[in-house]
Motif scaffolding. Structure first.
Motif, mmCIF file in Angstrom:
data_model
loop_
_atom_site.group_PDB
_atom_site.id
_atom_site.type_symbol
_atom_site.label_atom_id
_atom_site.label_comp_id
_atom_site.label_asym_id
_atom_site.label_seq_id
_atom_site.Cartn_x
_atom_site.Cartn_y
_atom_site.Cartn_z
ATOM 1 N N PHE A 64 -5.848 64.906 39.381
ATOM 2 C CA PHE A 64 -4.664 65.264 40.150
ATOM 3 C C PHE A 64 -3.982 66.456 39.508
ATOM 4 O O PHE A 64 -3.891 66.546 38.279
ATOM 5 C CB PHE A 64 -3.690 64.083 40.219
ATOM 6 C CG PHE A 64 -4.214 62.926 41.010
ATOM 7 C CD1 PHE A 64 -4.101 62.901 42.389
ATOM 8 C CD2 PHE A 64 -4.826 61.856 40.372
ATOM 9 C CE1 PHE A 64 -4.582 61.828 43.128
ATOM 10 C CE2 PHE A 64 -5.317 60.785 41.088
ATOM 11 C CZ PHE A 64 -5.195 60.770 42.476
ATOM 12 N N TYR A 65 -3.475 67.361 40.348
ATOM 13 C CA TYR A 65 -2.785 68.559 39.881
ATOM 14 C C TYR A 65 -1.485 68.709 40.665
ATOM 15 O O TYR A 65 -1.511 68.735 41.900
ATOM 16 C CB TYR A 65 -3.654 69.803 40.085
ATOM 17 C CG TYR A 65 -5.010 69.682 39.457
ATOM 18 C CD1 TYR A 65 -5.218 70.014 38.125
ATOM 19 C CD2 TYR A 65 -6.098 69.198 40.195
ATOM 20 C CE1 TYR A 65 -6.478 69.887 37.545
ATOM 21 C CE2 TYR A 65 -7.353 69.063 39.615
ATOM 22 C CZ TYR A 65 -7.533 69.406 38.295
ATOM 23 O OH TYR A 65 -8.766 69.275 37.717
ATOM 24 N N PHE A 66 -0.355 68.800 39.960
ATOM 25 C CA PHE A 66 0.926 69.060 40.600
ATOM 26 C C PHE A 66 1.128 70.561 40.510
ATOM 27 O O PHE A 66 1.129 71.132 39.412
ATOM 28 C CB PHE A 66 2.032 68.281 39.891
ATOM 29 C CG PHE A 66 3.283 68.150 40.705
ATOM 30 C CD1 PHE A 66 3.250 67.770 42.037
ATOM 31 C CD2 PHE A 66 4.521 68.402 40.131
ATOM 32 C CE1 PHE A 66 4.412 67.636 42.782
ATOM 33 C CE2 PHE A 66 5.689 68.267 40.864
ATOM 34 C CZ PHE A 66 5.627 67.880 42.195
ATOM 35 N N GLU A 67 1.283 71.210 41.655
ATOM 36 C CA GLU A 67 1.252 72.672 41.697
ATOM 37 C C GLU A 67 2.499 73.249 42.363
ATOM 38 O O GLU A 67 3.165 72.597 43.163
ATOM 39 C CB GLU A 67 0.026 73.138 42.488
ATOM 40 C CG GLU A 67 -1.285 72.672 41.899
ATOM 41 C CD GLU A 67 -2.487 73.066 42.727
ATOM 42 O OE1 GLU A 67 -3.517 73.422 42.123
ATOM 43 O OE2 GLU A 67 -2.416 73.024 43.972
ATOM 44 N N THR A 68 2.768 74.510 42.030
ATOM 45 C CA THR A 68 3.842 75.268 42.666
ATOM 46 C C THR A 68 3.250 76.539 43.263
ATOM 47 O O THR A 68 2.212 77.032 42.804
ATOM 48 C CB THR A 68 4.966 75.611 41.664
ATOM 49 O OG1 THR A 68 6.080 76.150 42.376
ATOM 50 C CG2 THR A 68 4.508 76.579 40.595
ATOM 51 N N LEU A 69 3.900 77.034 44.282
ATOM 52 C CA LEU A 69 3.448 78.250 44.951
ATOM 53 C C LEU A 69 4.066 79.463 44.263
ATOM 54 O O LEU A 69 5.290 79.588 44.181
ATOM 55 C CB LEU A 69 3.857 78.208 46.432
ATOM 56 C CG LEU A 69 3.452 79.402 47.286
ATOM 57 C CD1 LEU A 69 1.927 79.533 47.337
ATOM 58 C CD2 LEU A 69 4.023 79.247 48.690
ATOM 59 N N ASP A 70 3.217 80.357 43.765
ATOM 60 C CA ASP A 70 3.681 81.594 43.153
ATOM 61 C C ASP A 70 4.081 82.549 44.275
ATOM 62 O O ASP A 70 3.253 82.900 45.118
ATOM 63 C CB ASP A 70 2.589 82.208 42.285
ATOM 64 C CG ASP A 70 2.986 83.570 41.752
ATOM 65 O OD1 ASP A 70 4.130 83.720 41.278
ATOM 66 O OD2 ASP A 70 2.154 84.505 41.831
ATOM 67 N N PHE A 71 5.349 82.940 44.298
ATOM 68 C CA PHE A 71 5.861 83.767 45.388
ATOM 69 C C PHE A 71 5.189 85.139 45.459
ATOM 70 O O PHE A 71 5.053 85.721 46.532
ATOM 71 C CB PHE A 71 7.389 83.941 45.267
ATOM 72 C CG PHE A 71 7.806 84.890 44.186
ATOM 73 C CD1 PHE A 71 8.040 86.223 44.457
ATOM 74 C CD2 PHE A 71 7.942 84.454 42.873
ATOM 75 C CE1 PHE A 71 8.420 87.103 43.454
ATOM 76 C CE2 PHE A 71 8.322 85.325 41.873
ATOM 77 C CZ PHE A 71 8.565 86.656 42.151
ATOM 78 N N LEU A 72 4.754 85.659 44.331
ATOM 79 C CA LEU A 72 4.208 87.008 44.312
ATOM 80 C C LEU A 72 2.747 87.047 44.754
ATOM 81 O O LEU A 72 2.377 87.819 45.630
ATOM 82 C CB LEU A 72 4.369 87.622 42.919
ATOM 83 C CG LEU A 72 4.008 89.096 42.787
ATOM 84 C CD1 LEU A 72 4.843 89.947 43.743
ATOM 85 C CD2 LEU A 72 4.241 89.555 41.357
ATOM 86 N N SER A 73 1.912 86.186 44.161
ATOM 87 C CA SER A 73 0.481 86.204 44.495
ATOM 88 C C SER A 73 0.160 85.370 45.724
ATOM 89 O O SER A 73 -0.884 85.543 46.334
ATOM 90 C CB SER A 73 -0.342 85.682 43.309
ATOM 91 O OG SER A 73 -0.111 84.288 43.138
#
Length: 128
Positions: A64-73
């Motif tokens: 399992f991976y808890f992830e965030t969205l990188d606004f730039l890439s």
């Protein structure tokens, strides 16, 4: 309340709000996947809970991976404060404290083994 000379000062009360996100309702998953993206921008810390209630297959594994969205890439990246969530091979309940997770979050899973099936739910309680 503290008394300072002839004056009184009131201690400030800390008001914290919580926001609960149902990332994944309890259901079986047999392939890799991820949840939709959730807006957690009003919060700065939280608790991720993954509850695995059934596992089948030959040598099944789940990462399992808890992830965030990188606004730039525009790419999803692992949230460092979630650390490395240990590979799962059976029924278990995981609690993962998370801080500094950005505005948009999601949970991703990668399954391994022969015909793996993991039934799990996942919730995230965030605090402002």
């Amino acid at each position: 309340m503290d008394r300072v000379g002839n004056s009184f000062t009131l201690a400030e009360a800390e008001v914290r709000n919580t926001q609960e996100f149902t990332l994944h309702v309890s259901q079986a998953e047999t392939t890799n996947g991820n949840t939709s993206t959730f807006d957690a921008s009003n919060n700065f810390e939280g608790l991720l809970v993954i509850d695995i209630t059934a596992v089948t297959g030959t040598t099944p594994t789940a990462n399992f991976y808890f992830e965030t969205l990188d606004f730039l890439s525009g790419k999803y990246v692992a949230i460092p404060s979630a650390g490395t969530i240990a590979q799962q091979t059976g029924v278990n309940t995981l609690t993962v404290p998370v801080t500094n997770f950005g505005e948009k979050v999601r949970l991703r899973w990668v399954l391994g083994g022969t015909t793996p099936s993991f039934t799990f739910s996942a919730g995230f309680t965030a605090k402002s």
